[in-house]
Design an enzyme around this catalytic site. Structure first.
Site, PDB file in Angstrom:
ATOM      1  CG  ASP A  42      -1.898  -1.105   1.263  1.00 34.45           C
ATOM      2  OD1 ASP A  42      -2.250  -1.596   0.176  1.00 34.45           O
ATOM      3  OD2 ASP A  42      -2.329  -1.491   2.371  1.00 34.45           O
ATOM      4  CE1 TYR A  70       3.828  -7.047   4.637  1.00 36.57           C
ATOM      5  CE2 TYR A  70       3.333  -9.323   5.220  1.00 36.57           C
ATOM      6  CZ  TYR A  70       3.398  -8.315   4.274  1.00 36.57           C
ATOM      7  OH  TYR A  70       3.033  -8.567   2.986  1.00 36.57           O
ATOM      8  CG  ASP A  84      -5.231   1.882   5.725  1.00 38.57           C
ATOM      9  OD1 ASP A  84      -5.935   2.907   5.673  1.00 38.57           O
ATOM     10  OD2 ASP A  84      -4.738   1.354   4.704  1.00 38.57           O
ATOM     11  NE  ARG A 176      -4.691  -2.642   3.497  1.00 41.71           N
ATOM     12  CZ  ARG A 176      -5.651  -2.754   2.595  1.00 41.71           C
ATOM     13  NH1 ARG A 176      -6.820  -2.175   2.782  1.00 41.71           N
ATOM     14  NH2 ARG A 176      -5.461  -3.442   1.495  1.00 41.71           N
TER      15      ARG A 176
END
Length: 303
Positions: A42, A70, A84, A176
């Site tokens: 993103d 992550y 988000d 997310r």
């Protein structure tokens, strides 16, 4: 005719740009249109973006299921339409569970779980990206998909609403959505506030270069950074084919394992190499009437 530029480049994507923007910059810096990437990030996200240049771009479709690592910030007490902090706020809550409550629900999100892809994603339905439909105000029913969370650790921050999540997961996982689902389970709502991808396709963030760094290099220095395509499949077993069987394989023929003294199970993917050990194709074991055989499913060399 000059040899085609080909290889893998690990970019440390900065925030505020799309993965496609990064591809555009790499095309300019390397002087080629044949550039792709694996695993869209993103605009708000940073970290490892695996860029495929030249013939390496043909590997993209075979890397979608690769595991990733992550570091994200989970913010409790709100929900948004994009899951988000960049989205429109849908709900807020002052009832923020404590760290112990979060720790209690995390085990239910580890292992193999079902996840419904978010509307704000690059997935396509009827040839159109879900994110484009979402921007038109449309909501399309999405089927849950199985993902796997290999490990997940939460750490408190100074803000009582925020927790750092360190996640190792299968490809196709939306962090997310993971944040939103955790918030929903806790009853207060949750969103992703930050996201950094620390590893993809086996390449760590420490191996990545920023666009700013690449722009300061000479063309020769940038070329020297390219990693051979074979590195994308480093975890797969290698099969060295004698010249005769290599020619057959390049012609599209299946090579029976009994002929080359191999014994891999059906569905196993392998690196196909010349007898000198040079990688030339990704192969897979298939079952035939005469027994299991290896066949090239994607070659990575110019004839």
């Amino acid at each position: 005719m000059a040899e085609e530029i080909s290889g893998v480049l690990i970019v440390n994507k900065h925030g505020g740009v799309t993965s496609h923007d990064i591809v555009g910059k790499i095309r300019r810096l390397y002087g080629t249109r044949r550039v792709g990437h694996t695993g869209t990030l993103d605009p708000m996200a940073t970290g490892v973006l695996v860029i495929l240049i030249g013939r390496a771009a043909k590997a993209a479709e075979y890397l979608a299921s690769d595991s990733k690592r992550y570091c994200a910030t989970l913010r409790l007490g709100m929900t948004t339409d994009s899951e988000d902090i960049t989205g429109s706020i849908l709900t807020t809550s002052d009832r923020i569970p404590d760290f112990d409550a979060l720790q209690e629900v995390l085990p239910s999100f580890r292992g193999k779980i079902q996840q419904i892809p978010p509307m704000y994603s690059a997935l396509k339905v009827g040839g159109k990206k879900l994110v484009d439909l979402a921007r038109e105000g449309k909501v399309i029913e999405r089927q849950p998909r199985e993902i796997e969370i290999f490990s997940m650790k939460a750490t408190p921050t100074e803000a009582k609403t925020d927790y750092v999540l360190e996640v190792s997961c299968s490809g196709g996982t939306y962090i997310r959505t993971l944040c939103a689902d955790i918030g929903a389970t806790l009853g207060c709502g949750g969103v992703m506030a930050t996201l950094e991808r620390r590893e993809a396709c086996g390449f760590p963030l420490s191996q990545a270069h920023t666009i700013a760094e690449l722009e300061e290099m000479t063309l020769e220095e940038r070329h020297a950074l390219l990693i051979p395509t074979e590195a994308l499949f480093a975890s797969l077993p290698a099969i060295k084919l004698p010249a005769f069987y290599e020619r057959l394989c390049r012609s599209g023929c299946e090579i029976y394992q009994s002929k080359i003294k191999a014994s891999y199970e059906e569905g196993q993917r392998v690196r196909l190499c010349t007898e000198n050990g040079d990688f030339f194709a990704l192969g897979e074991v298939f079952s035939y009437e005469k027994g299991p055989a290896v066949k090239a499913i994607k070659t990575f060399e110019l004839e």
